[in-house]
Design an enzyme around this catalytic site. Structure first.
Site, PDB file in Angstrom:
ATOM      1  N   ARG A   1       0.812  -1.230   0.000  1.00 15.62           N
ATOM      2  CA  ARG A   1       0.000   0.000   0.000  1.00 15.62           C
ATOM      3  C   ARG A   1       0.844   1.279   0.000  1.00 15.62           C
ATOM      4  O   ARG A   1       0.435   2.295   0.565  1.00 15.62           O
ATOM      5  CB  ARG A   1      -0.940   0.060   1.213  1.00 15.62           C
TER       6      ARG A   1
ATOM      7  N   SER B   1     -10.723  -0.135   3.803  1.00 10.54           N
ATOM      8  CA  SER B   1      -9.968  -0.334   5.037  1.00 10.54           C
ATOM      9  C   SER B   1      -9.486   1.001   5.581  1.00 10.54           C
ATOM     10  O   SER B   1      -8.896   1.796   4.848  1.00 10.54           O
ATOM     11  CB  SER B   1      -8.753  -1.219   4.771  1.00 10.54           C
TER      12      SER B   1
ATOM     13  N   GLU C   1      -4.669   3.906   6.716  1.00 12.31           N
ATOM     14  CA  GLU C   1      -4.486   3.793   5.266  1.00 12.31           C
ATOM     15  C   GLU C   1      -5.169   4.998   4.605  1.00 12.31           C
ATOM     16  O   GLU C   1      -4.758   5.471   3.554  1.00 12.31           O
ATOM     17  CB  GLU C   1      -5.111   2.482   4.762  1.00 12.31           C
TER      18      GLU C   1
HETATM   19  N1  EPU Z   1     -11.529 -10.413  10.470  1.00 14.17           N
HETATM   20  C1  EPU Z   1     -12.133 -10.466  11.687  1.00 14.17           C
HETATM   21  N2  EPU Z   1     -13.069  -9.524  11.999  1.00 14.17           N
HETATM   22  C2  EPU Z   1     -13.406  -8.541  11.139  1.00 14.17           C
HETATM   23  C3  EPU Z   1     -12.767  -8.467   9.877  1.00 14.17           C
HETATM   24  C4  EPU Z   1     -11.828  -9.426   9.561  1.00 14.17           C
HETATM   25  O1  EPU Z   1     -11.850 -11.340  12.511  1.00 14.17           O
HETATM   26  O2  EPU Z   1     -14.254  -7.705  11.495  1.00 14.17           O
HETATM   27  C5  EPU Z   1     -10.550 -11.455  10.107  1.00 14.17           C
HETATM   28  C6  EPU Z   1     -11.104 -12.317   8.984  1.00 14.17           C
HETATM   29  O3  EPU Z   1     -11.895 -13.362   9.480  1.00 14.17           O
HETATM   30  C7  EPU Z   1      -9.855 -12.794   8.290  1.00 14.17           C
HETATM   31  C8  EPU Z   1      -8.844 -11.687   8.542  1.00 14.17           C
HETATM   32  O4  EPU Z   1      -9.378 -10.879   9.581  1.00 14.17           O
HETATM   33  O5  EPU Z   1      -9.369 -13.958   8.918  1.00 14.17           O
HETATM   34  C9  EPU Z   1      -8.579 -10.879   7.277  1.00 14.17           C
HETATM   35  O6  EPU Z   1      -9.790 -10.252   6.841  1.00 14.17           O
HETATM   36  P1  EPU Z   1     -10.121 -10.030   5.281  1.00 14.17           P
HETATM   37  O7  EPU Z   1      -9.988 -11.299   4.546  1.00 14.17           O
HETATM   38  O8  EPU Z   1     -11.407  -9.285   5.220  1.00 14.17           O
HETATM   39  O9  EPU Z   1      -8.958  -9.140   4.752  1.00 14.17           O
HETATM   40  P2  EPU Z   1      -8.347  -7.790   5.290  1.00 14.17           P
HETATM   41  O10 EPU Z   1      -6.913  -8.069   5.596  1.00 14.17           O
HETATM   42  O11 EPU Z   1      -9.172  -7.183   6.365  1.00 14.17           O
HETATM   43  C10 EPU Z   1      -7.499  -6.891   2.999  1.00 14.17           C
HETATM   44  C11 EPU Z   1      -7.394  -5.511   2.406  1.00 14.17           C
HETATM   45  C12 EPU Z   1      -8.686  -5.140   1.708  1.00 14.17           C
HETATM   46  C13 EPU Z   1      -9.013  -6.154   0.623  1.00 14.17           C
HETATM   47  C14 EPU Z   1      -9.102  -7.532   1.289  1.00 14.17           C
HETATM   48  C15 EPU Z   1      -9.313  -8.647   0.264  1.00 14.17           C
HETATM   49  C16 EPU Z   1      -5.929  -4.126   3.776  1.00 14.17           C
HETATM   50  C17 EPU Z   1      -5.826  -3.131   4.892  1.00 14.17           C
HETATM   51  N3  EPU Z   1      -7.163  -4.533   3.473  1.00 14.17           N
HETATM   52  O12 EPU Z   1      -8.463  -6.833   4.009  1.00 14.17           O
HETATM   53  O13 EPU Z   1      -8.435  -3.897   1.042  1.00 14.17           O
HETATM   54  O14 EPU Z   1     -10.234  -5.843  -0.008  1.00 14.17           O
HETATM   55  O15 EPU Z   1      -7.866  -7.831   1.985  1.00 14.17           O
HETATM   56  O16 EPU Z   1      -8.205  -8.791  -0.490  1.00 14.17           O
HETATM   57  O17 EPU Z   1      -4.900  -4.499   3.212  1.00 14.17           O
HETATM   58  C18 EPU Z   1      -8.576  -1.528   1.292  1.00 14.17           C
HETATM   59  O18 EPU Z   1      -7.337  -1.536   1.274  1.00 14.17           O
HETATM   60  O19 EPU Z   1      -9.242  -0.475   1.394  1.00 14.17           O
HETATM   61  C19 EPU Z   1      -9.274  -2.803   1.260  1.00 14.17           C
HETATM   62  C20 EPU Z   1     -10.590  -2.896   1.411  1.00 14.17           C
END
Ligand code: EPU
Length: 301
Positions: free
Chosen positions: A175, A223, A293
């Site tokens: 990012r 995010s 972010e």
């Molecule tokens: N999780 C929780 N509780 C929550 C949300 C998530 O326990 O409320 C856990 C999920 O169960 C999972 C882990 O956290 O095990 C990761 O969650 P998720 O798969 O939703 O991915 P993320 O790391 O939260 C990232 C990017 C998103 C992108 C998704 C899918 C970042 C900060 N975020 O989210 O990007 O859409 O992966 O690839 O890198 C953005 O950057 O604006 C964004 C939305």
């Protein structure tokens, strides 16, 4: 020089629209925040060069789709710059496609499906402009712009210089890139592979389905925090009890804890205060210092 005078000077020099006291909220996905003194919609690289020469001394900010931007309720004392329709173009190149900086990523992804080109499916779920995505190395599902970008054209609004930067010149990391706040990405080339159009379309549909199931609808900036090394900000906020936290009309989403959803009467101050409340909550609970972010424009207290 007053901002009215700057706006008049710019109107005389630019092809694009120049507005004063222009609300910026509508250009962000949070849809909150006050006006910019001047808003320029550039319609050519020449416009950007003229702008850099004429408005040299004014603070300048580049606004893309605003899906990662919180504008202060007091707005921005300076010149905000958007890329106009002229930057919404695409061309086939050897081994991929060239996109203008204002192209909307989901539209770009749909186009790759129509053309039977694979490799850009991840972009379908990112509500950003191409230029904004190049700058912040936007990504989803373990793919990001750094994986596909060949090179980008950048105009530095401080000097008016136009540079052609190759992927390896962009200092890409998670990012982030080495582009400076005054650098405008006017276009860029992405590397794509011939693929079956229906298969590309299916993968895009799967991305969009995943997003609908795992991320909340409504006014958010995606995010709010970057993921800390090896962990997920959403998981940390959730585990610290952040879901449902509220300030005014801004709320931590029940669907995904790293999303703040702005209600109809939300202010930028609500969102800002909630961001730092979450930051504190996670710091106290885990010792992890989350890094926003979301970018901030204007002054916040
Ligand atoms: N999780 C929780 N509780 C929550 C949300 C998530 O326990 O409320 C856990 C999920 O169960 C999972 C882990 O956290 O095990 C990761 O969650 P998720 O798969 O939703 O991915 P993320 O790391 O939260 C990232 C990017 C998103 C992108 C998704 C899918 C970042 C900060 N975020 O989210 O990007 O859409 O992966 O690839 O890198 C953005 O950057 O604006 C964004 C939305």
């Amino acid at each position: 020089m007053s901002f009215e005078a700057i706006a008049d000077g710019l109107r005389a020099r630019l092809d694009g629209r120049v507005l004063t006291n222009a609300p910026l909220g509508p250009f962000t996905t949070f849809r909150v925040g006050g006006p910019a003194d001047v808003l320029v919609e550039a319609e050519s690289e020449r416009d950007l060069m003229q702008l850099s020469e004429y408005a040299k001394d004014a603070p300048v900010a580049i606004v893309g789709r605003g899906s990662n931007l919180l504008v202060s309720d007091d707005g921005f004392r300076g010149v905000a710059v958007r890329l106009g329709r002229a930057f919404r173009h695409h061309t086939s190149i050897d081994g991929g496609l060239r996109f203008g900086g204002a192209v909307y990523l989901p539209a770009a992804a749909r186009l790759t499906a129509r053309l039977g080109l694979g490799g850009f499916e991840f972009a379908a779920e990112i509500p950003a402009t191409f230029g904004g995505a190049v700058r912040m190395n936007a990504g989803a599902h373990d793919r990001s712009m750094a994986d596909v970008l060949i090179e980008a054209t950048v105009i530095d609004l401080e000097s008016g210089n136009r540079r052609q930067l190759r992927n390896e010149d962009l200092g890409y990391a998670y990012r982030q890139s080495s582009l400076l706040p005054g650098d405008v990405v006017t276009e860029g080339d992405v590397r794509l592979e011939r693929d079956d159009a229906a298969k590309v379309a299916d993968r895009i549909a799967a991305h969009l389905r995943w997003r609908r199931e795992n991320q909340p609808p409504g006014r958010s900036a995606g995010s709010v925090f970057k993921n800390p090394n090896g962990d997920s900000a959403g998981r940390l906020i959730d585990a610290a009890g952040g879901k449902g936290l509220r300030v005014g009309a801004a709320e931590v989403s029940d669907v995904h804890a790293n999303f703040i959803v702005a209600g109809p009467n939300a202010t930028a101050s609500d969102v800002w205060t909630l961001i730092w409340k979450i930051h504190r909550l996670v710091l106290d609970a885990t010792g992890v210092e989350l890094e926003p972010e979301v970018r901030f424009l204007g002054s916040f207290v």
